[in-house]
Design a protein around this motif. Structure first.
Motif, mmCIF file in Angstrom:
data_model
loop_
_atom_site.group_PDB
_atom_site.id
_atom_site.type_symbol
_atom_site.label_atom_id
_atom_site.label_comp_id
_atom_site.label_asym_id
_atom_site.label_seq_id
_atom_site.Cartn_x
_atom_site.Cartn_y
_atom_site.Cartn_z
ATOM 1 N N TRP A 198 0.828 -1.203 0.000
ATOM 2 C CA TRP A 198 0.000 0.000 0.000
ATOM 3 C C TRP A 198 0.870 1.264 0.000
ATOM 4 O O TRP A 198 0.646 2.187 -0.782
ATOM 5 C CB TRP A 198 -0.907 -0.048 1.238
ATOM 6 C CG TRP A 198 -1.887 1.088 1.340
ATOM 7 C CD1 TRP A 198 -2.976 1.293 0.546
ATOM 8 C CD2 TRP A 198 -1.864 2.149 2.298
ATOM 9 N NE1 TRP A 198 -3.636 2.431 0.957
ATOM 10 C CE2 TRP A 198 -2.984 2.974 2.021
ATOM 11 C CE3 TRP A 198 -1.017 2.487 3.358
ATOM 12 C CZ2 TRP A 198 -3.266 4.106 2.775
ATOM 13 C CZ3 TRP A 198 -1.310 3.618 4.105
ATOM 14 C CH2 TRP A 198 -2.420 4.419 3.809
ATOM 15 N N CYS A 199 1.872 1.278 0.852
ATOM 16 C CA CYS A 199 2.749 2.448 0.922
ATOM 17 C C CYS A 199 3.479 2.664 -0.404
ATOM 18 O O CYS A 199 3.619 3.798 -0.871
ATOM 19 C CB CYS A 199 3.787 2.290 2.028
ATOM 20 S SG CYS A 199 3.097 2.497 3.666
ATOM 21 N N ALA A 200 3.935 1.567 -1.019
ATOM 22 C CA ALA A 200 4.668 1.704 -2.273
ATOM 23 C C ALA A 200 3.765 2.266 -3.353
ATOM 24 O O ALA A 200 4.157 3.161 -4.111
ATOM 25 C CB ALA A 200 5.232 0.347 -2.700
ATOM 26 N N ARG A 201 2.546 1.762 -3.421
ATOM 27 C CA ARG A 201 1.605 2.270 -4.425
ATOM 28 C C ARG A 201 1.347 3.757 -4.190
ATOM 29 O O ARG A 201 1.285 4.533 -5.129
ATOM 30 C CB ARG A 201 0.273 1.507 -4.350
ATOM 31 C CG ARG A 201 0.402 0.029 -4.577
ATOM 32 C CD ARG A 201 0.327 -0.337 -6.009
ATOM 33 N NE ARG A 201 -0.943 0.063 -6.599
ATOM 34 C CZ ARG A 201 -1.283 -0.220 -7.852
ATOM 35 N NH1 ARG A 201 -0.451 -0.892 -8.599
ATOM 36 N NH2 ARG A 201 -2.431 0.180 -8.347
ATOM 37 N N ASN A 202 1.173 4.139 -2.948
ATOM 38 C CA ASN A 202 0.949 5.555 -2.644
ATOM 39 C C ASN A 202 2.150 6.396 -3.057
ATOM 40 O O ASN A 202 1.998 7.468 -3.629
ATOM 41 C CB ASN A 202 0.690 5.755 -1.152
ATOM 42 C CG ASN A 202 -0.654 5.201 -0.735
ATOM 43 O OD1 ASN A 202 -1.527 4.988 -1.592
ATOM 44 N ND2 ASN A 202 -0.834 4.950 0.551
ATOM 45 N N LEU A 203 3.326 5.886 -2.738
ATOM 46 C CA LEU A 203 4.539 6.647 -3.044
ATOM 47 C C LEU A 203 4.679 6.904 -4.543
ATOM 48 O O LEU A 203 4.976 8.010 -4.966
ATOM 49 C CB LEU A 203 5.775 5.876 -2.568
ATOM 50 C CG LEU A 203 6.346 6.247 -1.213
ATOM 51 C CD1 LEU A 203 7.608 5.451 -0.961
ATOM 52 C CD2 LEU A 203 6.637 7.741 -1.138
ATOM 53 N N VAL A 204 4.425 5.859 -5.315
ATOM 54 C CA VAL A 204 4.600 5.967 -6.752
ATOM 55 C C VAL A 204 3.738 7.086 -7.319
ATOM 56 O O VAL A 204 4.135 7.802 -8.228
ATOM 57 C CB VAL A 204 4.252 4.618 -7.423
ATOM 58 C CG1 VAL A 204 4.070 4.791 -8.917
ATOM 59 C CG2 VAL A 204 5.342 3.602 -7.138
ATOM 60 N N ARG A 205 2.552 7.252 -6.742
ATOM 61 C CA ARG A 205 1.622 8.243 -7.298
ATOM 62 C C ARG A 205 1.687 9.583 -6.582
ATOM 63 O O ARG A 205 0.746 10.361 -6.662
ATOM 64 C CB ARG A 205 0.200 7.717 -7.160
ATOM 65 C CG ARG A 205 -0.034 6.433 -7.907
ATOM 66 C CD ARG A 205 -1.310 5.831 -7.402
ATOM 67 N NE ARG A 205 -1.661 4.635 -8.136
ATOM 68 C CZ ARG A 205 -2.674 3.851 -7.792
ATOM 69 N NH1 ARG A 205 -3.402 4.163 -6.745
ATOM 70 N NH2 ARG A 205 -2.930 2.785 -8.492
#
Lengths: 379, 568, 296
Positions: A198-205
């Motif tokens: 979840w954190c990685a997906r948020n970071l990417v965007r």
């Protein structure tokens, strides 16, 4: 990226289904599968960190195992028994030890940033390879901290007296299944994987994610747009190191005992294999790649007796271990030959051709985009 | 030799009259060629042209008109750039070569002198020639060719043991031509051989081309320097946005108004006269500093720029830039008044882009300063220059092609946002609010430039003109006080470039920001600029209002160079 | 003092072997921009072929066969696999070669089994005295062979069409292609030469004082990576100098291990990497590598 509402709904449903299945698995799986699954989860977390580093910020690293090791050993040291005669520890509560290990890896990533910030592409890749060898040397020789050649035990994880490694408190049973250490650890792993993903997906965007993607494509353009390039490159290294360490902590918990031997070149390269065959830069690809690379040898070894061809141990011919290596090598070569943007790229293409068929002719054909690559790195 | 007919207007999709006329004795024949990149960007749309055996044919066109694509298609190197031939054919000596490999094309006698010379700098002159001769039939042929090259360029014989990187620009161009001649070509393709060379050297190159042709080699001369090309060539084709817009005998083409206006830069004197005073008035109306924040921009512009950056004087003083042994800029000075549009013009290779690169911190200045808002830009890292409210576009665009338009634009909001790794990863409420607000700002700017409909597409899916606009939109999203534009209309067709001209004019007037515009399309610049600085060979040769500059004899000589020589 | 002298001499001769391997890395990287993880297994293959055939054929024919097989294997890797993915990024290319390496090492390891093959080299276990220091004859020959190889390579690059084509292609592939240079052939030949060099290095790596041909020899090739990086990725002189430096560093840190116990055991395995990191910190492109230029 915005998707048509139907696609998004399908996606959401799929994610919910996967989560439900994952939650239910300990009710049916045997210990071998639970343990294998947990190994995969540990790899998934670390691989997400590497794909953020390589795929989003364009920094090639062959030193991931070093940071995984910091996580694993950091946890063992911080949570370890202070009175142990062999390799002592600080005796911190496991939760604090986990956080401490992750922060320590972040710090190590920051310390490496003077080098990582100056180097590009293959130079950075091979310089980080140096970290692995240096790291392993320290692991072998800093005996009071690491236990040296023989390694050291990982303190079981527990939270407010609820142990994730053995049966305390006793007698936790769900739907008739005794929930021992592995089952409980399974849920801890799921939680960590979920949060990491979840954190990685948020970071990417997000703002930092976009800044990193711009750095990957053109450091000049990123700088001109106001991005402090050296700082963001260092930050990407730190974040990736912290992911590596979190995976390392889970790995230590699943193994129960860690030895320096594990954290060598092979592990570093395996992580790169995971994200490359998954599709560099894709968080989902890293998850699939990590699961594949981790589970393949475990499963092949376990079920080797079911495969014909294989020789019995001791005789000449192809052993199960050999076969799993050969399949591993073949898988790498074939996947990259036929989809050099990895499984994520393959998935995107299949998905778009499926959509095209479903929508009938005349719908806009999304051309296959180059996967975010490290192409620029070689320059 | 072909010729004698009237200049043909070939604005149709295929230029069919040209195609059918060109079947006789043509050494090279390109028929209805369509080329696209990455499956989406159309670079050539039905180009037909031919080169008679023993002729010299000029192909004229602006940056991005498709000249390089045409050459890549002929030499079989499209694949390297992700391009592919979608339709049409290329014949050499009657045989198709469209889809074969590059080395095969070379072995059939078609050799190319690449743009920018691209000599192998670390190899000696002699080794460069050997590299060019690898495709020769045998050692004897190679030795013969080398003798001919040395006869043609005696200077190369003198310097044969020197590293090619140490040669002057003109000598490097000779080496590049000589290198291609080593393959004993039937057809020589020259890609902008005059690029960045002094008029005298350009003349020499022109003579060399005539001589090479006299010895029996056919030549395709791709040029932006129309004057030289049209004098040397028998026949010429004008390429415009992937299509042949004009073609005919070179001498006749040189007399048409269209070519004189657009490619020779003459005949445009009267055009800007009406615009200039108005634009000049805008500049003088603006008080020296920080005025725009209190100004009253129109509703639209206000929406695009909620909280503007301060606008300051930009004072460039004695800027000198050296790379290794080459001096790209020498002691260049100019001042950009707040809120004005200042154009930097000059021939290719004059140092315009270098200047922009120094102002944005991409290159380091060797000497001199560029003051803006009390800071010296030459001493700041890129992101701190951006923090002063300076943003820029890139000539070749530096967008993230695998990201959406929206994400590309949002990067420009970087310095206006606070969200860090931690709050972004956890999607804290502050981060979410900020993201939503900034997205709204960006969407407004995008809509202003007509990009509202493509926000969620990947940049790689957009046509060229749209990407150019994304590039401009991104620079605007940064809310600059000073905007640096590097050839914003390169590769655009007439209508697109007029639209871009309007957009830039609007932006400058409504937002009251300063703009430094690099362009070599004279017509475009003269219509927009308040003040013009002309560079040539890295030196400032003129500075003044468009009208003053256009009347300046030095400018006429540098810019139109060879025209003057003809008059002599 | 004579101890130091002997160690340096030993180090230089070991470095000569590293140089041969590093030259192969440079060759492949210049021609195809690939970090070739399969280099070690090509080396192992060459040594294996010599080990298997030298009884029947005699050493010299076996050596020739080993070199040819290794060169061919490298060419096959390039033509069959790498050529299809030329445009892919650095990481993908490296991982592809890793896949190949896994396949080759697995098969060779299985064939080697537990028995230790020897190369049957005529220099055997003899040593020579150089100014009072004893050095294995094989290492002396390795140093001489490397010197010859470097000289021959230099001459090839300077004077032959192949060499010129290779240098032109490495400097600017696009322009070289426009001149009719066949990039695919240049690439394949570079891989072939690198494979041959690896096989030669393999012979010396498996000669006395090392026990013989074992699967770990392929891993030793990785020890040449610091030499390669140190010298600069695209520099042939860099590969030689880097190889010699790493060789000396390795033997010195092994030789003075006793005085450096506070740095831990098996010091010689990490000092090359430590030196490499230090050099990169000061010179990000290595000692002789081409600097990157920012372009817009």
């Amino acid at each position: 990226m915005s998707r048509p509402p139907t696609t998004r709904r399908v996606r959401t449903l799929a994610i919910i289904a996967v989560v439900l299945v994952a939650l239910a698995l300990p009710l049916t799986l045997r210990a071998f599968w639970l343990q294998s699954g947990l190994f995969a989860m540990a790899a998934v977390i670390s691989a997400i960190g590497l794909t953020l580093l390589v795929g989003r910020s364009g920094q090639l690293s062959l030193g991931h195992a070093f940071f995984v090791a910091i996580g694993a050993y950091g946890y063992c040291y911080l949570a370890g028994d202070p009175s142990s005669p062999l390799a002592s520890g600080l005796g911190l509560p496991p939760v604090l030890a986990l956080l401490g290990a992750v922060l320590a890896a972040g710090l190590a990533g920051a310390l490496f940033s003077p080098i990582s910030g100056r180097l590009r592409g293959i130079y950075l890749g091979l310089a980080s390879l140096g970290l692995v060898f240096l790291g392993q040397h320290i692991l072998f020789n800093a005996v009071p901290l690491t236990g040296g050649y023989n390694g050291r035990n990982a303190e079981p994880f527990s939270l407010f007296g609820f142990s994730f490694s053995d049966g305390t408190p006793e007698g936790l049973t769900v739907l008739g299944v005794q929930f021992g250490g592995l089952e409980r650890l399974w849920y801890l792993g799921l939680l960590l994987v979920g949060v990491s993903w979840w954190c990685a997906r948020n970071l990417v965007r997000s703002r930092p994610g976009r800044a990193l993607a711009t750095i990957r494509d053109s450091e000049v353009a990123a700088g001109v747009m106001g991005v402090n390039v050296p700082r963001y490159k260092a930050a990407a290294f730190i974040v990736s190191s912290m992911y590596a360490a979190l995976g390392g902590v889970l790995m230590a918990l699943v193994f129960g005992r860690i030895v320096p031997e594990s954290f060598g070149l092979t592990m570093s390269v395996d992580f790169l294999v995971m994200i490359v065959i998954g599709g560099i830069g894709s968080v989902g690809g890293a998850v699939v790649g990590a699961a594949l690379v981790t589970l393949l040898p475990l499963v092949l070894n376990r079920y080797s007796d079911l495969l014909p061809l294989l020789a019995q141990p001791g005789s000449s011919g192809i052993s199960a271990a050999d076969l799993s290596r050969i399949i591993y090598g073949l898988a790498i070569v074939l996947i990259l030959l036929f989809a050099h943007d990895g499984l994520a790229g393959l998935g995107r293409r299949l998905g778009s051709s499926f959509r095209r068929n479903a929508d009938g002719p005349g719908s806009p054909d999304r051309p296959m985009s180059d996967s975010p690559t490290t192409k620029e790195l070689a320059r | 030799m072909r010729g004698g007919g009237p200049v043909a207007e070939a604005r149709g999709a295929t230029g069919s009259s040209a195609a059918t006329a060109g079947t006789r004795d043509a050494l090279l024949e390109v028929t209805d060629l369509h080329v696209s990149y990455a499956g989406s960007v159309q670079a050539l749309r039905g180009v037909s042209l031919w080169v008679p055996d023993g002729g010299i044919v000029a192909v004229l066109g602006n940056n991005g008109a498709g000249k390089s694509t045409l050459l890549r298609a002929i030499s079989g190197t499209l694949g390297r750039e992700g391009g592919a031939i979608d339709g049409g054919s290329i014949h050499v000596g009657g045989e198709p070569i469209g889809r074969r490999g590059a080395s095969d094309v070379v072995r059939r006698g078609v050799l190319q002198v690449p743009e920018g010379r691209r000599v192998f700098a670390a190899l000696t002159v002699e080794e460069n020639l050997r590299a060019g001769g690898t495709a020769a039939r045998d050692a004897a042929a190679r030795d013969r060719a080398r003798g001919e090259v040395y006869d043609l360029f005696p200077i190369l014989r003198e310097r044969r043991r020197q590293r090619a990187g140490l040669l002057s620009g003109g000598e490097q161009q000779m080496l590049a031509i000589g290198r291609a001649l080593m393959g004993s070509p039937r057809l020589l393709l020259l890609d902008e051989p005059s690029l960045g060379l002094a008029p005298l050297i350009v003349e020499q190159i022109g003579e060399v081309i005539t001589e090479i042709n006299r010895q029996g080699t056919s030549v395709v001369l791709v040029e932006q320097n129309a004057a030289m090309a049209l004098r040397v060539a028998d026949h010429a084709f004008v390429l415009e946005v992937g299509q042949i817009s004009l073609q005919g005998p070179a001498a006749e083409l040189a007399r048409t108004d269209e070519v004189r206006d657009r490619y020779l830069g003459v005949g445009a004197e009267a055009a800007p006269a009406t615009d200039v005073p108005a634009a000049g008035a805008t500049a003088t109306d603006v008080p020296p500093t920080g005025a725009t924040a209190t100004g009253a921009p129109s509703a639209d512009a206000g929406a695009a720029r909620p909280a503007g950056a301060a606008v300051h004087d930009l004072v460039v003083e004695g800027l000198t830039v050296r790379f290794g042994g080459i001096t790209a800029l020498t002691d260049v000075s100019f001042t950009v008044a707040p809120g004005s549009l200042h154009a930097l013009i000059g021939p290719n290779g004059a140092g315009k882009s270098t200047c922009l690169n120094v102002l944005s911190g991409v290159y380091a200045a060797t000497e001199g300063a560029a003051r803006y808002g009390g800071r010296d830009l030459t001493r700041l890292p890129r992101h701190q220059i951006a923090a002063l409210g300076i943003s820029r576009t890139f000539q070749n665009m530096a967008l993230s092609s695998t990201e959406t338009v929206l994400d590309n634009l949002l990067v420009a909001r970087h310095r206006h946002m606070r969200t860090g790794f931690f709050s972004a990863a956890l999607r804290l409420p502050g981060a979410r609010r900020e993201a939503a607000a900034q997205e709204a700002t960006v969407v407004r700017t995008a809509e202003l430039l007509g990009l509202g409909g493509v926000l969620h597409q990947l940049v790689s899916e957009l046509p060229y003109g749209d990407r150019k606009r994304v590039e401009l939109a991104r620079a605007l999203c940064a809310e600059p006080g000073l905007l640096l534009l590097d050839e914003p209309v390169a590769g655009m067709n007439f209508n697109e470039s007029v639209a871009m001209e309007e957009a830039i004019g609007t932006v400058q007037r409504e937002l009251g920001i300063s703009i430094v515009l690099v362009e070599h399309d004279m017509r475009f610049v003269m219509g927009l600029a308040d003040r013009v600085t002309v560079l040539d060979f890295g030196r400032r040769i003129a500075d003044g209002t468009p009208a003053e500059v256009q009347a300046d004899p030095d400018v006429l000589r540098a810019y139109l160079g060879t025209e003057q020589e003809e008059e002599r | 003092m004579s101890n130091l002298f002997g160690l340096v001499l030993n180090g230089l001769s070991l470095g000569a072997i590293y140089a041969l391997i590093a030259l192969g890395f440079v060759m492949i990287f210049k021609a195809t921009h690939v970090l070739n993880f399969a280099h070690g297994s090509v080396l192992l293959l060459g040594a294996y072929v010599v080990g298997v055939t030298n009884d029947a054929l005699g050493f010299w024919p076996a050596l020739l066969l080993g070199i040819v097989v290794a060169a061919l294997a490298a060419v096959v890797i390039d033509v069959v696999i790498m050529r299809r993915v030329r445009a892919a990024d650095l990481g993908t290319l490296a991982i592809l070669t890793l896949g190949v390496d896994v396949l080759m090492v697995t098969e060779l390891t299985r064939r080697l089994g537990t028995a230790t093959l020897t190369t049957g080299a005529p220099w055997g276990t003899s040593t020579v005295d150089v100014l009072g220091s004893s050095i294995p004859l094989s290492r002396v020959i390795a140093a001489l062979v490397t010197a010859v190889v470097v000289g021959v390579l230099w001459a090839l690059f300077q004077f032959t069409n192949w060499g010129i084509a290779m240098r032109a292609a490495a400097a600017d592939g696009g322009t070289a292609e426009l001149m009719g240079i066949r990039l695919n052939r240049v690439a394949a030949s570079a891989w072939g030469v690198a494979g041959a060099l690896a096989a030669v290095a393999g012979i010396f790596l498996t000669s006395f004082p090392s026990p013989g041909i074992s699967p770990t020899v392929g891993l030793v090739a990785l020890a040449a990576i610091p030499a390669w990086v140190l010298g600069g990725f695209d520099s042939f002189p860099g590969a030689v100098v880097g190889g010699l430096i790493i060789g000396v560093v390795t033997t010195l840190s092994a030789g003075y291990q006793g005085d450096l116990t506070f740095l831990g055991r098996d010091l010689a395995q990490v000092t090359p990497y430590a030196v490499m990191l230090l050099v990169l910190l000061i010179r990000p492109s290595g000692l002789f590598g081409t600097k990157e230029v920012a372009r817009v």
